[in-house]
Enzyme design. Structure first.
Site, short mmCIF file in Angstrom:
data_model
loop_
_atom_site.label_atom_id
_atom_site.label_comp_id
_atom_site.label_asym_id
_atom_site.label_seq_id
_atom_site.Cartn_x
_atom_site.Cartn_y
_atom_site.Cartn_z
N PHE A 96 47.72 71.02 -89.60
CA PHE A 96 48.40 71.62 -88.46
C PHE A 96 47.33 72.20 -87.52
O PHE A 96 46.44 72.92 -87.97
CB PHE A 96 49.34 72.71 -88.96
CG PHE A 96 50.31 73.18 -87.93
CD1 PHE A 96 51.52 72.54 -87.74
CD2 PHE A 96 50.02 74.28 -87.13
CE1 PHE A 96 52.42 72.98 -86.79
CE2 PHE A 96 50.92 74.73 -86.18
CZ PHE A 96 52.12 74.08 -86.00
N ASP A 131 47.76 76.88 -97.37
CA ASP A 131 48.78 77.06 -96.35
C ASP A 131 50.09 76.48 -96.91
O ASP A 131 50.17 75.28 -97.20
CB ASP A 131 48.37 76.36 -95.05
CG ASP A 131 49.33 76.68 -93.92
OD1 ASP A 131 50.54 76.82 -94.19
OD2 ASP A 131 48.88 76.79 -92.76
N TYR A 161 59.79 81.21 -90.72
CA TYR A 161 60.89 80.64 -89.93
C TYR A 161 61.22 79.21 -90.26
O TYR A 161 62.13 78.64 -89.69
CB TYR A 161 60.59 80.78 -88.43
CG TYR A 161 59.24 80.24 -87.99
CD1 TYR A 161 59.04 78.89 -87.78
CD2 TYR A 161 58.17 81.11 -87.79
CE1 TYR A 161 57.81 78.41 -87.38
CE2 TYR A 161 56.93 80.64 -87.38
CZ TYR A 161 56.76 79.30 -87.18
OH TYR A 161 55.54 78.82 -86.79
N LYS A 162 60.48 78.58 -91.18
CA LYS A 162 60.80 77.19 -91.52
C LYS A 162 61.80 77.19 -92.67
O LYS A 162 62.93 77.60 -92.49
CB LYS A 162 59.51 76.44 -91.84
CG LYS A 162 58.66 76.24 -90.56
CD LYS A 162 57.31 75.60 -90.81
CE LYS A 162 56.56 75.46 -89.49
NZ LYS A 162 55.11 75.49 -89.65
N ARG A 178 60.14 62.95 -87.99
CA ARG A 178 60.10 63.79 -89.20
C ARG A 178 61.52 64.15 -89.63
O ARG A 178 62.36 64.53 -88.81
CB ARG A 178 59.33 65.09 -88.95
CG ARG A 178 57.88 64.92 -88.60
CD ARG A 178 57.14 66.26 -88.73
NE ARG A 178 57.83 67.36 -88.05
CZ ARG A 178 57.48 68.64 -88.17
NH1 ARG A 178 56.47 68.98 -88.96
NH2 ARG A 178 58.13 69.56 -87.50
C1 LIG Z 1 54.25 76.06 -88.74
C2 LIG Z 1 52.85 76.13 -89.18
C3 LIG Z 1 52.03 77.16 -88.74
C4 LIG Z 1 52.57 78.14 -87.76
O1 LIG Z 1 51.73 79.15 -87.39
P1 LIG Z 1 52.28 80.38 -86.54
O2 LIG Z 1 51.08 81.15 -86.26
O3 LIG Z 1 53.25 81.11 -87.45
O4 LIG Z 1 52.98 79.84 -85.34
C5 LIG Z 1 50.73 77.21 -89.23
N1 LIG Z 1 50.27 76.29 -90.12
C6 LIG Z 1 51.07 75.28 -90.55
C7 LIG Z 1 50.53 74.31 -91.54
C8 LIG Z 1 52.36 75.17 -90.08
O5 LIG Z 1 53.13 74.18 -90.49
#
Ligand SMILES: *Cc1c(COP(=O)(O)O)cnc(C)c1O
Length: 399
Positions: free
Chosen positions: A115, A184, A209-210, A358
């Protein structure tokens, strides 16, 4: 191909009628009880108690309490998880901590296809501290693990491909070279089995939030193994991470334990929402989530083989259950328009450029029937050519 897989707890979330929601890996739905908890927080605690609510409504203690509440979903112990800030900010804290715990080593390893925020933050930490980022391909870890590596940060489940890493093997591999392992868990927690204690992880982050359904912008959580606590030198030395925040001392002294990872005042209304959302997981353990996610994604792959492979779709996610998360990614050259058409027909997934569709199978509320419906609509949309309507070609800001 039996699609009679009931959802684990469909009645614990509120989804619009007739919607098949396969986007819980982007933003989870509203869980039962969240609206009432927020109404209480706003119309009783904030309105009537005002500043007293920090004590009387349990607001001050919320970051640690909610951390403890979700610890069991990731195999962490009490006092090893705290809820604070965003995933990006927590990555900044932990990557810095990792470099400071390994003086003499100055390399951070990240995966190039992870990400983007994970890669960007690693670069930012490196520039701030005069360290170096070593970007690897998905299978490039062993070659990159030299004696100059302080910390390795990897997603357990890749956000784009849905590919899963073997946490136990990778953690052992990294630690054998004297480096620290930061996981992560954004696409893991609440979706598949995670056991940080069993794999001996050093650190972890994840988002609220996921799959945890904490609401838009819900705070993130951070795990640090207890063995590291006393030595941790956290860079964002805000007053809530102080040993005695309300002493208003001019000198910083870190709080004992996980609380030293706090920085500023918590987004309390968002914490209320996240805490209430976690109730939906009561009585459901990570092993049950793991089993359900494997069944749902397995069904989707079977239906892909039967109906989608010959309609121009490719499978971007590994087939083995142990190598995939609760997500399946398909490729299609016209993926954007197909996804827009699918969403217009109440099957909600999302799209990641250039060509990835996805589908997240949140085990809490997705059923085998939902999987079958999604594939049937995809078939229909492609065969009818409906996705070629001009309205489906227009790019939106959030895809
Ligand atoms: C969704 C996601 C994030 C989100 O980071 P925020 O700082 O909370 O917006 C970070 N890393 C991964 C792998 C994600 O899927």
């Amino acid at each position: 191909m039996p699609s009679d897989i009931p959802a684990l707890a469909r009645d614990r979330v509120r989804l619009p009628a007739d919607t098949v929601y396969l986007c819980g890996n982007s933003l989870g739905p509203l869980a039962e009880g969240v609206a009432a908890a927020m109404r209480q927080a706003v119309e009783v605690d904030w309105q009537d108690k005002i500043v007293r609510a920090w004590n009387e409504a349990g607001w001050h203690a919320a970051p640690a309490r909610v951390g403890d509440r979700l610890a069991r979903l990731i195999g962490a112990g009490a006092g090893e998880v705290i809820v604070a800030d965003s995933t990006s900010v927590n990555l900044f804290k932990l990557l810095t901590v990792g470099l400071r715990l390994r003086p003499g080593r100055r390399v951070i390893i990240v995966e190039e296809s992870d990400f983007p925020t994970d890669v960007y933050i690693a670069d930012g930490v490196a520039r701030t501290l005069g360290a170096e980022v070593r970007r690897i391909a998905p299978d490039g870890l062993e070659a990159a693990l030299a004696d100059d590596v302080a910390i390795v940060a990897l997603s357990q489940v890749n956000y784009r491909s849905g590919r899963r890493r073997d946490m136990a093997a990778v953690t052992a591999q990294v630690q054998a070279r004297g480096a620290l392992m930061l996981w992560d868990l954004c696409h893991s927690t609440g979706a598949i089995g995670v056991d940080l204690a069993a794999v001996n992880a050093d650190f972890a982050v994840g988002c609220g939030y996921k799959y945890l359904n904490g609401g838009p912008g819900a705070p993130s959580y951070l795990f640090a193994a207890r063995r590291h606590h006393d030595a941790i030198d956290q860079p964002l030395t805000g007053w809530h991470g102080h040993a005695a925040s309300f002493s208003f001392s001019p000198d910083y002294r870190p709080a004992p334990g996980i609380a030293r990872f706090l920085c500023g005042t918590a987004p309390q209304l968002s914490l209320v929402a996240l805490e209430a959302a976690l109730v939906a997981f009561d009585g459901i353990d990570a092993a049950t989530l793991e089993h359900q996610a494997a069944a749902l994604t397995g069904l989707f792959i079977d239906l892909y083989d039967r109906d989608l492979a010959r309609r121009g779709f490719g499978l971007a996610t590994p087939r083995a259950a142990a190598e995939r998360g609760a997500q399946i990614s398909l490729t299609h050259p016209e993926g954007y328009a197909i996804m827009q058409a699918l969403i217009a027909e109440a099957v909600v997934g999302d799209f990641r450029a250039p060509d990835v569709l996805r589908f997240g199978f949140a085990p809490l509320y997705v059923s085998g029937g939902d999987v079958a419906t999604a594939v049937a609509r995809l078939v229909d949309i492609v065969d009818s050519g409906r996705y070629r309507e001009p309205r489906f070609a227009q790019r939106k800001a959030v895809t």
